[in-house]
Design a protein around this motif. Structure first.
Motif, PDB file in Angstrom:
ATOM      1  N   ILE A   1     -24.303 -29.161  76.059  1.00 30.85           N
ATOM      2  CA  ILE A   1     -23.281 -30.083  76.161  1.00 30.85           C
ATOM      3  C   ILE A   1     -23.420 -30.750  77.552  1.00 30.85           C
ATOM      4  O   ILE A   1     -22.837 -29.953  78.750  1.00 30.85           O
ATOM      5  N   ASP A   2     -23.975 -31.667  77.607  1.00 30.40           N
ATOM      6  CA  ASP A   2     -24.231 -32.503  79.087  1.00 30.40           C
ATOM      7  C   ASP A   2     -23.263 -33.541  79.444  1.00 30.40           C
ATOM      8  O   ASP A   2     -22.362 -33.570  78.544  1.00 30.40           O
ATOM      9  N   GLN A   3     -23.290 -34.053  80.363  1.00 28.77           N
ATOM     10  CA  GLN A   3     -22.316 -35.048  80.995  1.00 28.77           C
ATOM     11  C   GLN A   3     -22.210 -36.153  79.969  1.00 28.77           C
ATOM     12  O   GLN A   3     -20.984 -36.763  79.653  1.00 28.77           O
TER      13      GLN A   3
ATOM     14  N   TYR B   1     -17.586 -37.994  74.089  1.00 28.26           N
ATOM     15  CA  TYR B   1     -16.595 -37.152  73.398  1.00 28.26           C
ATOM     16  C   TYR B   1     -15.227 -37.436  73.715  1.00 28.26           C
ATOM     17  O   TYR B   1     -14.214 -37.678  73.035  1.00 28.26           O
ATOM     18  N   ARG B   2     -14.952 -37.539  75.068  1.00 29.30           N
ATOM     19  CA  ARG B   2     -13.548 -37.796  75.934  1.00 29.30           C
ATOM     20  C   ARG B   2     -13.204 -39.208  75.340  1.00 29.30           C
ATOM     21  O   ARG B   2     -12.173 -39.415  74.977  1.00 29.30           O
ATOM     22  N   ALA B   3     -13.973 -40.405  75.313  1.00 36.35           N
ATOM     23  CA  ALA B   3     -13.820 -41.692  74.918  1.00 36.35           C
ATOM     24  C   ALA B   3     -13.315 -41.791  73.666  1.00 36.35           C
ATOM     25  O   ALA B   3     -12.434 -42.336  73.363  1.00 36.35           O
ATOM     26  N   LEU B   4     -14.126 -41.090  72.678  1.00 34.96           N
ATOM     27  CA  LEU B   4     -13.705 -41.056  71.287  1.00 34.96           C
ATOM     28  C   LEU B   4     -12.293 -40.564  71.060  1.00 34.96           C
ATOM     29  O   LEU B   4     -11.537 -41.044  70.352  1.00 34.96           O
ATOM     30  N   ALA B   5     -11.933 -39.321  71.748  1.00 35.36           N
ATOM     31  CA  ALA B   5     -10.923 -38.876  71.782  1.00 35.36           C
ATOM     32  C   ALA B   5      -9.696 -39.696  72.200  1.00 35.36           C
ATOM     33  O   ALA B   5      -8.572 -39.755  71.585  1.00 35.36           O
ATOM     34  N   ARG B   6      -9.800 -40.447  73.265  1.00 35.81           N
ATOM     35  CA  ARG B   6      -8.743 -41.144  73.748  1.00 35.81           C
ATOM     36  C   ARG B   6      -8.674 -42.483  72.995  1.00 35.81           C
ATOM     37  O   ARG B   6      -7.504 -42.886  72.542  1.00 35.81           O
TER      38      ARG B   6
ATOM     39  N   ILE C   1     -15.434 -25.130  75.092  1.00 36.91           N
ATOM     40  CA  ILE C   1     -16.681 -25.058  74.486  1.00 36.91           C
ATOM     41  C   ILE C   1     -16.872 -23.475  74.282  1.00 36.91           C
ATOM     42  O   ILE C   1     -16.738 -22.741  75.181  1.00 36.91           O
ATOM     43  N   ILE C   2     -17.675 -23.322  72.999  1.00 35.00           N
ATOM     44  CA  ILE C   2     -18.242 -21.861  72.585  1.00 35.00           C
ATOM     45  C   ILE C   2     -19.844 -22.183  72.647  1.00 35.00           C
ATOM     46  O   ILE C   2     -20.126 -22.885  71.682  1.00 35.00           O
ATOM     47  N   ARG C   3     -20.552 -21.932  73.693  1.00 34.13           N
ATOM     48  CA  ARG C   3     -21.920 -22.618  73.765  1.00 34.13           C
ATOM     49  C   ARG C   3     -22.703 -21.834  72.925  1.00 34.13           C
ATOM     50  O   ARG C   3     -23.867 -22.240  72.491  1.00 34.13           O
ATOM     51  N   ASP C   4     -22.485 -20.472  72.477  1.00 32.81           N
ATOM     52  CA  ASP C   4     -23.516 -20.036  71.818  1.00 32.81           C
ATOM     53  C   ASP C   4     -22.803 -18.707  71.085  1.00 32.81           C
ATOM     54  O   ASP C   4     -21.638 -18.289  71.478  1.00 32.81           O
ATOM     55  N   ILE C   5     -23.541 -17.874  70.213  1.00 34.46           N
ATOM     56  CA  ILE C   5     -22.923 -16.799  69.569  1.00 34.46           C
ATOM     57  C   ILE C   5     -22.360 -15.685  70.435  1.00 34.46           C
ATOM     58  O   ILE C   5     -21.523 -14.896  70.369  1.00 34.46           O
ATOM     59  N   GLU C   6     -23.155 -15.637  71.381  1.00 35.58           N
ATOM     60  CA  GLU C   6     -22.768 -14.473  72.512  1.00 35.58           C
ATOM     61  C   GLU C   6     -21.512 -14.923  73.245  1.00 35.58           C
ATOM     62  O   GLU C   6     -20.569 -14.256  73.565  1.00 35.58           O
ATOM     63  N   ASP C   7     -21.504 -16.216  73.559  1.00 32.93           N
ATOM     64  CA  ASP C   7     -20.088 -16.625  74.151  1.00 32.93           C
ATOM     65  C   ASP C   7     -18.832 -16.529  72.917  1.00 32.93           C
ATOM     66  O   ASP C   7     -17.997 -16.115  73.404  1.00 32.93           O
TER      67      ASP C   7
ATOM     68  N   LEU D   1     -19.606 -24.673  69.480  1.00 30.17           N
ATOM     69  CA  LEU D   1     -18.470 -25.250  68.828  1.00 30.17           C
ATOM     70  C   LEU D   1     -17.745 -26.044  70.283  1.00 30.17           C
ATOM     71  O   LEU D   1     -17.818 -25.509  71.504  1.00 30.17           O
ATOM     72  N   THR D   2     -17.516 -27.475  70.073  1.00 27.02           N
ATOM     73  CA  THR D   2     -16.765 -27.882  70.816  1.00 27.02           C
ATOM     74  C   THR D   2     -15.414 -28.457  70.505  1.00 27.02           C
ATOM     75  O   THR D   2     -15.331 -28.889  69.189  1.00 27.02           O
TER      76      THR D   2
END
Length: 466
Positions: free
Chosen positions: A269-271, A277-282, A218-224, A244-245
């Motif tokens: 990016i919550d639970q 996201y993980r379910a789609l990737a699987r 995860i890149i949470r924002d521009i600062e990150d 970006l995730t």
């Protein structure tokens, strides 16, 4: 009346907050219950407006909807407000209010709604969780149905990109597929994001080609982004991407690729997001594994495992297809059949490993000299090869055969002295408009017969079937 049941005692010990205020909203009386709930003293409350106790975010509601409605209707019940306690925390309350009979004041009953607010929040959270669960099921059902219909890795990746944009509200998405050698291909919607994805991949630790199983990047924002590298930050800013995730597309412990989503504004990016996201990737991992297995099975059915050329079944099909096209276009079709001279001695005296290597080198050389689009070479069996040349007449096919003979004849440097191979080649040409129609099977047999004539004539020769 006993002191316990005096009017003042009942007023102060009432199970709700009680206040009276003048028509100017200034509090005149307040009971002990209200003071206990709010932490104020009587001196803090008496002489100040009730409106000053209302939380800043609800001042407008109190001044318009509450006070205006009260003086219009003379009585209000269970108006939801937030008051501010002495320590600055909020107290959710329900307020009943009535105008006095002489219309010179207001009587207020205040009920602590903390438990009710908590209950409502819990109910709202449960409702949202149920709605998300239902939405998640729909997304996964749709994904499973679409993934099942995908027949290629690129088609599956495009579907996953579309689902990512729709399910998460991403401005863009990408899928990067891996094979044992590294990046196999990449599907990106929005070419402006390509440099950014390359930079992010380059910013990961040295030697890491892919995400770990189930890892969420995860890149949470521009600062990150800038904390990772100035290049990543600049590229994300230029692409107007704030969050970006990326997550691995797994197949057991193996990583088949990565699924990336990009957002124009900072995204929490919550639970729930991570679970979907993980379910789609699987799901994508299972589908990608199936597609690759099917491709491997197709390859095994269509290609020769030693040389990588198409096998006999496939080259026969290519010849039949060329004949069908020739009957449609009226163009000629040629078949070139070749057998290796000297191969048996290598196989017998140097062993099958050497023989296999000769076949691989010869297959590569033949493929390299086929310059016309549509020409196909296949391993017919043993040390025999068949070349299908759509649209080639006798002159064109002979020129192709001569290039093949020259390529095969060139020495193989790794062979010991005294060993080498050449090619005896037979050519058969079919003219669909000729007086005697023939089929692919007959033409193959004619090319094979011509090859034997070339071998009988001294080997390393070319013969054309009459």
């Amino acid at each position: 009346m006993s002191p316990l049941h005096s009017v003042d005692a009942l007023f102060n010990a009432a199970p709700c907050g009680l206040l009276t205020a003048g028509i100017d909203d200034v509090v005149v009386h307040v009971n002990d219950t209200f003071l206990l709930w709010t932490g104020y003293t009587r001196e803090d409350i008496v002489g100040r407006s009730f409106a000053s106790l209302v939380a800043a975010g609800e001042q407008t509601v109190y001044a318009t909807q509450f006070q205006d409605e009260l003086w219009l209707r003379k009585e209000l019940k269970e108006v939801s407000l937030r008051l501010v306690r002495a320590d600055g925390t909020d107290l959710p309350v329900l307020v009943n209010a009535v105008i006095t009979a002489d219309e010179q004041g207001v009587r207020l009953a205040v009920f602590d709604a903390s438990n009710r607010r908590d209950f409502e929040n819990e109910m709202l959270a449960a409702k949202r969780a149920a709605e998300f669960s239902e939405s998640r099921v729909r997304v996964l059902q749709d994904a499973a149905a679409r993934f099942l219909a995908a027949s290629s890795e690129e088609e599956l990746a495009t579907m996953l990109v579309e689902i990512g944009r729709s399910a998460f509200g991403a401005i863009d998405a990408a899928v990067v597929a891996y094979d044992p050698e590294g990046v196999k291909f990449q599907v990106v919607v929005g070419a402006q994001h390509q440099p950014m994805l390359d930079a992010i991949r380059a910013s990961r630790p040295a030697g890491s080609k892919a995400l770990s199983p189930d890892e969420l990047f995860i890149i949470r924002d521009i600062e990150d982004a800038y904390s990772r590298s100035e290049e990543v930050g600049d590229l994300m800013r230029a692409a107007r991407t704030s969050t970006l995730t990326a997550i691995s597309i797994p197949d057991g412990d193996a990583i088949l690729g990565a699924f990336v989503c990009l957002f124009g504004t900072p995204r929490d990016i919550d639970q729930q997001y991570m679970e979907l996201y993980r379910a789609l990737a699987r799901h994508a991992g299972l589908a990608l594994s199936r597609i690759r297995l099917q491709a491997e099975l197709r390859y095994a059915a269509e290609y020769d495992q030693l040389t990588g050329l198409v096998n006999r079944t496939t080259i026969d099909e290519r010849a039949a297809d060329a004949f069908e096209e020739a009957h449609t276009t009226g163009a000629p079709v040629s078949l070139i059949f070749l057998d290796l001279d000297g191969f048996k001695a290598i196989n017998d005296e140097l062993g099958h490993r050497a023989g296999d290597r000769v076949l691989q080198d010869v297959a590569s050389r033949i493929s390299e000299v086929l310059r016309r689009e549509g020409d196909t070479v296949g391993r017919f069996g043993g040390d025999e090869f068949l070349v299908v040349c759509p649209g080639a007449d006798a002159a064109a096919s002979r020129a192709i055969a001569e290039r093949i003979a020259t390529a095969v004849r060139a020495p193989l440097d790794w062979l010991p002295n005294g060993f080498g191979v050449t090619a005896s080649i037979g050519i058969a040409v079919a003219d669909p408009g000729g007086p005697t129609p023939i089929n692919a099977e007959t033409l193959t047999r004619m090319a094979d017969d011509a090859m034997y004539e070339a071998k009988k004539s001294g080997k390393d020769r070319i013969a054309i079937a009459a």
